[in-house]
Design an enzyme around this catalytic site. Structure first.
Site, PDB file in Angstrom:
ATOM      1  N   ARG A 175       0.814  -1.228   0.000  1.00 40.48           N
ATOM      2  CA  ARG A 175       0.000   0.000   0.000  1.00 40.48           C
ATOM      3  C   ARG A 175       0.848   1.279   0.000  1.00 40.48           C
ATOM      4  NH1 ARG A 175      -2.231  -3.503  -1.443  1.00 40.48           N
ATOM      5  NH2 ARG A 175      -3.914  -4.692  -0.489  1.00 40.48           N
ATOM      6  N   SER A 225     -10.919  -1.164   3.511  1.00 37.97           N
ATOM      7  CA  SER A 225     -10.269  -1.591   4.758  1.00 37.97           C
ATOM      8  C   SER A 225      -9.697  -0.365   5.442  1.00 37.97           C
ATOM      9  CB  SER A 225      -9.116  -2.559   4.468  1.00 37.97           C
ATOM     10  OG  SER A 225      -9.615  -3.696   3.834  1.00 37.97           O
ATOM     11  N   GLU A 295      -4.945   2.416   6.913  1.00 33.55           N
ATOM     12  CA  GLU A 295      -4.650   2.342   5.466  1.00 33.55           C
ATOM     13  C   GLU A 295      -5.273   3.573   4.792  1.00 33.55           C
ATOM     14  OE1 GLU A 295      -5.241  -1.445   3.583  1.00 33.55           O
ATOM     15  OE2 GLU A 295      -5.965  -0.525   1.737  1.00 33.55           O
TER      16      GLU A 295
HETATM   17  C1  LIG Z   1     -15.667  -0.539  -0.794  1.00 34.76           C
HETATM   18  C2  LIG Z   1     -14.183  -0.368  -0.970  1.00 34.76           C
HETATM   19  C3  LIG Z   1     -13.389  -1.486  -1.238  1.00 34.76           C
HETATM   20  C4  LIG Z   1     -12.005  -1.350  -1.401  1.00 34.76           C
HETATM   21  N1  LIG Z   1     -11.256  -2.463  -1.670  1.00 34.76           N
HETATM   22  C5  LIG Z   1      -9.921  -2.344  -1.831  1.00 34.76           C
HETATM   23  C6  LIG Z   1      -9.121  -3.486  -2.118  1.00 34.76           C
HETATM   24  O1  LIG Z   1      -9.614  -4.596  -2.272  1.00 34.76           O
HETATM   25  N2  LIG Z   1      -7.777  -3.302  -2.254  1.00 34.76           N
HETATM   26  C7  LIG Z   1      -7.200  -2.072  -2.116  1.00 34.76           C
HETATM   27  O2  LIG Z   1      -5.967  -1.983  -2.258  1.00 34.76           O
HETATM   28  N3  LIG Z   1      -7.927  -0.975  -1.845  1.00 34.76           N
HETATM   29  C8  LIG Z   1      -9.277  -1.066  -1.710  1.00 34.76           C
HETATM   30  N4  LIG Z   1     -10.025   0.053  -1.432  1.00 34.76           N
HETATM   31  C9  LIG Z   1      -9.343   1.355  -1.227  1.00 34.76           C
HETATM   32  C10 LIG Z   1      -9.190   2.211  -2.507  1.00 34.76           C
HETATM   33  O3  LIG Z   1     -10.178   1.889  -3.474  1.00 34.76           O
HETATM   34  C11 LIG Z   1      -7.803   2.051  -3.111  1.00 34.76           C
HETATM   35  O4  LIG Z   1      -6.794   2.480  -2.206  1.00 34.76           O
HETATM   36  C12 LIG Z   1      -7.643   2.865  -4.416  1.00 34.76           C
HETATM   37  O5  LIG Z   1      -6.434   2.515  -5.026  1.00 34.76           O
HETATM   38  C13 LIG Z   1      -7.662   4.376  -4.189  1.00 34.76           C
HETATM   39  O6  LIG Z   1      -7.789   5.009  -5.456  1.00 34.76           O
HETATM   40  P1  LIG Z   1      -8.474   6.442  -5.584  1.00 34.76           P
HETATM   41  O7  LIG Z   1      -8.413   6.862  -7.012  1.00 34.76           O
HETATM   42  O8  LIG Z   1      -9.825   6.444  -4.982  1.00 34.76           O
HETATM   43  O9  LIG Z   1      -7.478   7.313  -4.721  1.00 34.76           O
HETATM   44  P2  LIG Z   1      -7.835   8.476  -3.674  1.00 34.76           P
HETATM   45  O10 LIG Z   1      -8.544   7.893  -2.517  1.00 34.76           O
HETATM   46  O11 LIG Z   1      -8.480   9.611  -4.386  1.00 34.76           O
HETATM   47  O12 LIG Z   1      -6.356   8.903  -3.228  1.00 34.76           O
HETATM   48  C14 LIG Z   1      -5.522   8.012  -2.509  1.00 34.76           C
HETATM   49  C15 LIG Z   1      -4.110   8.616  -2.450  1.00 34.76           C
HETATM   50  O13 LIG Z   1      -3.568   8.649  -3.763  1.00 34.76           O
HETATM   51  C16 LIG Z   1      -3.265   9.990  -4.166  1.00 34.76           C
HETATM   52  N5  LIG Z   1      -3.598  10.067  -5.600  1.00 34.76           N
HETATM   53  C17 LIG Z   1      -4.744   9.643  -6.210  1.00 34.76           C
HETATM   54  N6  LIG Z   1      -4.626   9.784  -7.547  1.00 34.76           N
HETATM   55  C18 LIG Z   1      -3.398  10.319  -7.782  1.00 34.76           C
HETATM   56  C19 LIG Z   1      -2.683  10.675  -8.951  1.00 34.76           C
HETATM   57  N7  LIG Z   1      -3.223  10.549 -10.169  1.00 34.76           N
HETATM   58  N8  LIG Z   1      -1.428  11.188  -8.812  1.00 34.76           N
HETATM   59  C20 LIG Z   1      -0.880  11.338  -7.582  1.00 34.76           C
HETATM   60  N9  LIG Z   1      -1.503  11.010  -6.443  1.00 34.76           N
HETATM   61  C21 LIG Z   1      -2.741  10.510  -6.544  1.00 34.76           C
HETATM   62  C22 LIG Z   1      -4.093  10.889  -3.270  1.00 34.76           C
HETATM   63  O14 LIG Z   1      -3.456  12.143  -3.092  1.00 34.76           O
HETATM   64  C23 LIG Z   1      -4.108  10.071  -1.983  1.00 34.76           C
HETATM   65  O15 LIG Z   1      -2.925  10.292  -1.247  1.00 34.76           O
HETATM   66  C24 LIG Z   1     -11.401  -0.058  -1.291  1.00 34.76           C
HETATM   67  C25 LIG Z   1     -12.211   1.060  -1.049  1.00 34.76           C
HETATM   68  C26 LIG Z   1     -13.591   0.916  -0.893  1.00 34.76           C
HETATM   69  C27 LIG Z   1     -14.436   2.136  -0.664  1.00 34.76           C
END
Ligand SMILES: Cc1cc2nc3c(=O)[nH]c(=O)nc-3n(C[C@H](O)[C@H](O)[C@H](O)COP(=O)(O)OP(=O)(O)OC[C@H]3O[C@@H](n4cnc5c(N)ncnc54)[C@H](O)[C@@H]3O)c2cc1C
Length: 302
Positions: A175, A225, A295
């Site tokens: 992560r 999570s 996380e």
């Molecule tokens: C129901 C549910 C289930 C989930 N299941 C999983 C799972 O199975 N496995 C898992 O690993 N995660 C899971 N997640 C967590 C999440 O979906 C992941 O961590 C995902 O990768 C986050 O992506 P995001 O675009 O939403 O990032 P955000 O939440 O918008 O951002 C996360 C971080 O990344 C940075 N960021 C985002 N995009 C960029 C970019 N383009 N450039 C630079 N920095 C950036 C942000 O500044 C922040 O620090 C789950 C979440 C939910 C709600």
């Protein structure tokens, strides 16, 4: 924030792409979070200029993908939030490689790969993030992680200059990646997949998504999570064993379906969620001596 900064930002990004005092609850899957001073939804062409513009005025910027791993405080975010927008034009296939714009949802990229009979991405098809966010977090599930399929990522550095980072340079771990510490913005990602059987790919995606629906509280807002997996343990099991299943604080609750998830049960504030996370961590530490590390990324003002 200076008026001149705002006017120039509107000129660069387009007036309709710049929102002042924008509630972050609209941009996070937890559905909580106070206002961003400014939220901008740039297209990829204007992104480097926006970064340079913030730098020139000394304004902080924070990148949001799909907001699915964020807990934004009730006080909101000072400075500029740059939200990576989904761009349908930005999916390209070349042999067994797929290149996607950073704002593209993982589910869309996975479906696109399946349409092109490419296997390897099934594990990520139900993770509700953007592909850029998935690189930052090295998102993973069901035995797979982004590290297994990424070939490279294109980023903008703090000066707004483009760089291509190889898999090694991304420093992907559990992560984590090198993106946040270097203040990079991921703009596109190239995946190396392999030829597969389209029916088997679809079946696997369906199976994993059914497992998710059965085990995770997808009917409530959350950020997935809440805690990282502590070495040698499972966060959900520790929380359950600590007697915290269903524990409520204000509108926030430890999910009864999956104790590893804190959910927004009923109009929670970010503070409810913060305090519940703190309570759960303290209780698990008191009872088992294990330190739970969030996380979920906590950002903004409480
Ligand atoms: C129901 C549910 C289930 C989930 N299941 C999983 C799972 O199975 N496995 C898992 O690993 N995660 C899971 N997640 C967590 C999440 O979906 C992941 O961590 C995902 O990768 C986050 O992506 P995001 O675009 O939403 O990032 P955000 O939440 O918008 O951002 C996360 C971080 O990344 C940075 N960021 C985002 N995009 C960029 C970019 N383009 N450039 C630079 N920095 C950036 C942000 O500044 C922040 O620090 C789950 C979440 C939910 C709600």
């Amino acid at each position: 924030m200076e008026q001149q900064f705002l006017e120039e930002l509107q000129h660069i990004a387009g007036t309709d792409k710049v929102h002042q005092m924008e509630p972050m609850s609209r941009h996070t899957t937890f559905r909580v979070g106070g206002p961003a001073d400014v939220l901008v939804q740039p297209d990829y062409k204007t992104l480097p200029d926006i970064i340079r513009h913030c730098r020139k005025y000394g304004e902080n910027y924070f990148i949001v993908g799909n907001g699915s791993n964020l807990l934004v405080g009730d006080g909101g975010i000072r400075g500029v939030v740059i939200e990576m927008v989904t761009d349908q034009q930005s999916l390209i296939v070349s042999g067994d490689r797929v290149t996607a714009g950073a704002g593209m949802l993982l589910s869309k990229v996975a479906n696109f790969a399946a349409d092109h009979e490419l296997t390897g991405m099934e594990f990520a098809s139900g993770i509700p993030g953007s592909i850029g966010g998935a690189v930052v977090m090295n998102a993973g599930a069901y035995g797979g992680e982004m590290k297994d399929i990424i070939e490279s990522a294109t980023v903008l550095d703090a000066a707004g200059c483009e760089k291509i980072l190889s898999l090694e340079e991304l420093e992907l771990g559990y992560r984590k990646s090198c993106i946040i510490k270097n203040n990079y913005v991921v703009t596109s990602v190239t995946l190396k997949l392999s030829q597969g059987n389209p029916e088997a790919i679809r079946d696997r995606m369906k199976e994993l998504n059914e497992q998710r629906r059965a085990k995770q509280p997808l009917e409530y807002p959350s950020a997935g999570s809440t805690f990282k997996r502590p070495e040698g343990y499972f966060a959900g099991k520790l929380i359950m064993d600590a007697g915290l299943r269903g524990y409520r604080l204000g509108g926030a609750q430890v999910s009864e379906k999956h104790c590893g998830f804190v959910i927004n049960r009923e109009q929670a504030t970010a503070e409810d969620i913060h305090q519940l996370i703190e309570h759960v961590s303290a209780e698990v530490h008191r009872q088992f001596g294990v330190k739970l590390e969030p996380e979920v990324k906590m950002v903004g003002e409480r």
